[in-house]
Write a protein that holds these residues in place. Structure first.
Motif, PDB file in Angstrom:
ATOM      1  N   THR A  89      50.981  38.887  44.875  1.00 48.30           N
ATOM      2  CA  THR A  89      50.623  38.577  43.495  1.00 48.30           C
ATOM      3  C   THR A  89      49.520  39.526  43.023  1.00 48.30           C
ATOM      4  OG1 THR A  89      48.998  36.926  44.222  1.00 48.30           O
ATOM      5  CG2 THR A  89      51.231  36.149  43.734  1.00 48.30           C
ATOM      6  N   GLN A  90      49.504  39.782  41.728  1.00 49.26           N
ATOM      7  CA  GLN A  90      48.510  40.683  41.140  1.00 49.26           C
ATOM      8  C   GLN A  90      47.276  39.886  40.755  1.00 49.26           C
ATOM      9  OE1 GLN A  90      50.082  43.988  40.027  1.00 49.26           O
ATOM     10  NE2 GLN A  90      48.022  44.843  40.112  1.00 49.26           N
ATOM     11  N   GLU A  91      46.093  40.327  41.250  1.00 48.13           N
ATOM     12  CA  GLU A  91      44.840  39.679  40.918  1.00 48.13           C
ATOM     13  C   GLU A  91      44.097  40.427  39.820  1.00 48.13           C
ATOM     14  OE1 GLU A  91      43.597  36.616  42.402  1.00 48.13           O
ATOM     15  OE2 GLU A  91      45.771  36.702  42.713  1.00 48.13           O
ATOM     16  N   THR A  92      44.007  41.729  39.953  1.00 46.77           N
ATOM     17  CA  THR A  92      43.393  42.602  38.951  1.00 46.77           C
ATOM     18  C   THR A  92      44.266  43.851  38.891  1.00 46.77           C
ATOM     19  OG1 THR A  92      41.990  43.875  40.477  1.00 46.77           O
ATOM     20  CG2 THR A  92      41.120  41.754  39.676  1.00 46.77           C
ATOM     21  N   PRO A  93      44.005  44.772  37.948  1.00 42.74           N
ATOM     22  CA  PRO A  93      44.817  45.994  37.889  1.00 42.74           C
ATOM     23  C   PRO A  93      44.855  46.785  39.191  1.00 42.74           C
ATOM     24  CG  PRO A  93      43.560  45.753  35.870  1.00 42.74           C
ATOM     25  CD  PRO A  93      43.084  44.675  36.795  1.00 42.74           C
ATOM     26  N   ASN A  94      43.833  46.640  40.043  1.00 43.71           N
ATOM     27  CA  ASN A  94      43.775  47.411  41.288  1.00 43.71           C
ATOM     28  C   ASN A  94      43.762  46.541  42.536  1.00 43.71           C
ATOM     29  OD1 ASN A  94      43.634  50.115  40.194  1.00 43.71           O
ATOM     30  ND2 ASN A  94      41.587  49.567  39.480  1.00 43.71           N
ATOM     31  N   LYS A  95      44.116  45.271  42.380  1.00 44.97           N
ATOM     32  CA  LYS A  95      44.021  44.373  43.534  1.00 44.97           C
ATOM     33  C   LYS A  95      45.237  43.444  43.615  1.00 44.97           C
ATOM     34  CE  LYS A  95      39.990  42.710  44.394  1.00 44.97           C
ATOM     35  NZ  LYS A  95      38.760  41.864  44.292  1.00 44.97           N
ATOM     36  N   GLU A 112      43.824  40.344  51.155  1.00 46.56           N
ATOM     37  CA  GLU A 112      43.467  41.040  49.912  1.00 46.56           C
ATOM     38  C   GLU A 112      43.723  42.533  50.072  1.00 46.56           C
ATOM     39  OE1 GLU A 112      39.296  42.136  48.197  1.00 46.56           O
ATOM     40  OE2 GLU A 112      39.756  40.076  47.557  1.00 46.56           O
ATOM     41  N   ALA A 114      43.362  46.173  48.079  1.00 42.65           N
ATOM     42  CA  ALA A 114      42.720  46.829  46.934  1.00 42.65           C
ATOM     43  C   ALA A 114      42.918  48.331  46.992  1.00 42.65           C
ATOM     44  CB  ALA A 114      41.230  46.495  46.906  1.00 42.65           C
ATOM     45  N   ASN A 145      52.049  48.462  41.780  1.00 38.80           N
ATOM     46  CA  ASN A 145      52.711  48.112  40.520  1.00 38.80           C
ATOM     47  C   ASN A 145      53.984  47.288  40.712  1.00 38.80           C
ATOM     48  OD1 ASN A 145      50.705  49.508  39.104  1.00 38.80           O
ATOM     49  ND2 ASN A 145      51.825  51.432  39.211  1.00 38.80           N
TER      50      ASN A 145
END
Length: 317
Positions: A89-95, A112, A114, A145
Motif C-alpha cells: 500500500t502507498q503511504e506517501t509519494p515515496n513510501k 516499510e 522508502a 508506482n
C-alpha cells in the motif's frame, strides 16, 4: 448504440487503452522436492535418503500488488494449506508498506519501504540498498508506482530468510529482472541483524556486489570485520541459466553450503549442498528440485477448498 460505437472508435483512434473493469487474477503453483541424501552426526551416518514435498500456490492480481500464498508440506496428509497475504500500500509519494498477515495464526506485521532520490537508495525497514541510476529508476516505476511485489523479492532475493524480512515463502515469486537486464546494478547494501539467541547482540553488515564486464552479477558478500554471514559466487552462466555457489552462516547456530541453479525464463530451480547444525555437529546432505509448475487464471484472488484440491492434484499428476 451508435454513440457507444462512436466513443469506442474515438478511443482506438487516439490510442487510449480500452479498460476491462472486471478484475482478473493469476495463479502460479509449483512443487518443491526436498531430498535428504544423507544425515550424519559426529561423522556417523544416522539415516538413509528421505524426501519431503513442499507446495506453493501464488494467487495475485495483474499488478502483483496483492498476493495470497498457499503453502503446505507433504508430511501433512490433509489438504490443509497455510495462507499468508502480502499487500503493498502507498503511504506517501515515496513510501510503501508491505502488509503481511497469516490467516492461520492471525499474526500480522509490516515492512516499510522508502525511496530516496538523493543517493538512489531504497530502505526496507531501515536496511539500505544503494542502486545505480538505471535500476533505481526502474524500481521507482515498477515497485514504488505500480507496487509490484515481485520486484521487491528480486531486489532482496539473497536475504529472504533473514529474520528482518522473513519473506522466504515468496522465494519463487521473484521477477528476476535484475538478472535479465545487464544494466541493473546493486552497488552495495547495509543491513542490521539481531542474534537469534541473544537479541542484545546487534551486528551491522556491509554487503558488496560485483559484476563482470557483461553486466552479470558475479558475487555478493555480506561481511562484518572478519566474519562472513553470506556469500554468493557465480559458477556458470549460459543463456537464461545461472549457477551460483552460496554460503550462509547464522549466529554460530548453523551453516548452509550449496550450489544453486535457476532459469530466468522458466520456473525451474535446483540446489545441492550440506546443512550443518553446529552445536549438534549434525550434517545433512540434501538436494532441492523445482521442475513442475502450472499457470492458471482465476476470477477471484482467494481460492476455495475445491480449487485448492484441484491444483494440488494437478501438481501430483
Amino acid at each position: 448504440m451508435q454513440l457507444k460505437i462512436f466513443i469506442k472508435f474515438i478511443i482506438v483512434l487516439i490510442g487510449l487503452p480500452i479498460y476491462n473493469f472486471g478484475q482478473s487474477y493469476k495463479n502460479l503453483a509449483l512443487v518443491e522436492d526436498y531430498i535428504i541424501k544423507e544425515t550424519r552426526t559426529n561423522d556417523e551416518i544416522v539415516n538413509e535418503e528421505n524426501k519431503v514435498l513442499f507446495y506453493y500456490i501464488y494467487c495475485f492480481d495483474n499488478l502483483k500488488e496483492d498476493i495470497l500464498v498457499y503453502s503446505k508440506r507433504s508430511l501433512d496428509d490433509e489438504i490443509n494449506f497455510e495462507c499468508t497475504n502480502y499487500t503493498l500500500t502507498q503511504e506517501t509519494p515515496n513510501k510503501l508498506l508491505l502488509n503481511i498477515s497469516n490467516k492461520s495464526d492471525k499474526k500480522s506485521r509490516k515492512l516499510e519501504i522508502a525511496f530516496f532520490n538523493k543517493n538512489m537508495s531504497i530502505s526496507i525497514d531501515k536496511n539500505m540498498f544503494y542502486l545505480n541510476k538505471t535500476y533505481f529508476s526502474y524500481l521507482e516505476k515498477e515497485l514504488l508506482n505500480k507496487k509490484n511485489i515481485s520486484e521487491l523479492i528480486d531486489l532482496i532475493d539473497d536475504f529472504l530468510d533473514e529474520d528482518i524480512f522473513k519473506l522466504a515463502d515468496l522465494k519463487y515469486f521473484s521477477s528476476k529482472e535484475k538478472y535479465r537486464n545487464k544494466d541493473f546494478r546493486i552497488l552495495k547494501a547495509k543491513i542490521t541483524t539481531a542474534n537469534a539467541q541473544n537479541e542484545d547482540i546487534i551486528t551491522k553488515w556491509t554487503i558488496n556486489y560485483s559484476y563482470n564486464k557483461e553486466g552479470v552479477l558475479v558475487s555478493v558478500n555480506q561481511k562484518s570485520k572478519d566474519e562472513t554471514r553470506y556469500s554468493k559466487t557465480l559458477v556458470n552462466h549460459t543463456g537464461t541459466i545461472f549457477s551460483y555457489k552460496v554460503y550462509r552462516q547464522m549466529d554460530e547456530r548453523f551453516s548452509d553450503d550449496k550450489e544453486i541453479t535457476f532459469d530466468i525464463a522458466q520456473n525451474k530451480y535446483s540446489d545441492k549442498g550440506t546443512y550443518l547444525q553446529i552445536g549438534l555437529n549434525k550434517e545433512i546432505n540434501y538436494e532441492t528440485i523445482v521442475d513442475k509448475s502450472i499457470n492458471l487464471s482465476s476470477s477471484n484472488l482467494k481460492l476455495n477448498k475445491n480449487e485448492i484440491i484441484e491444483i494440488f492434484q494437478r501438481l501430483n499428476e
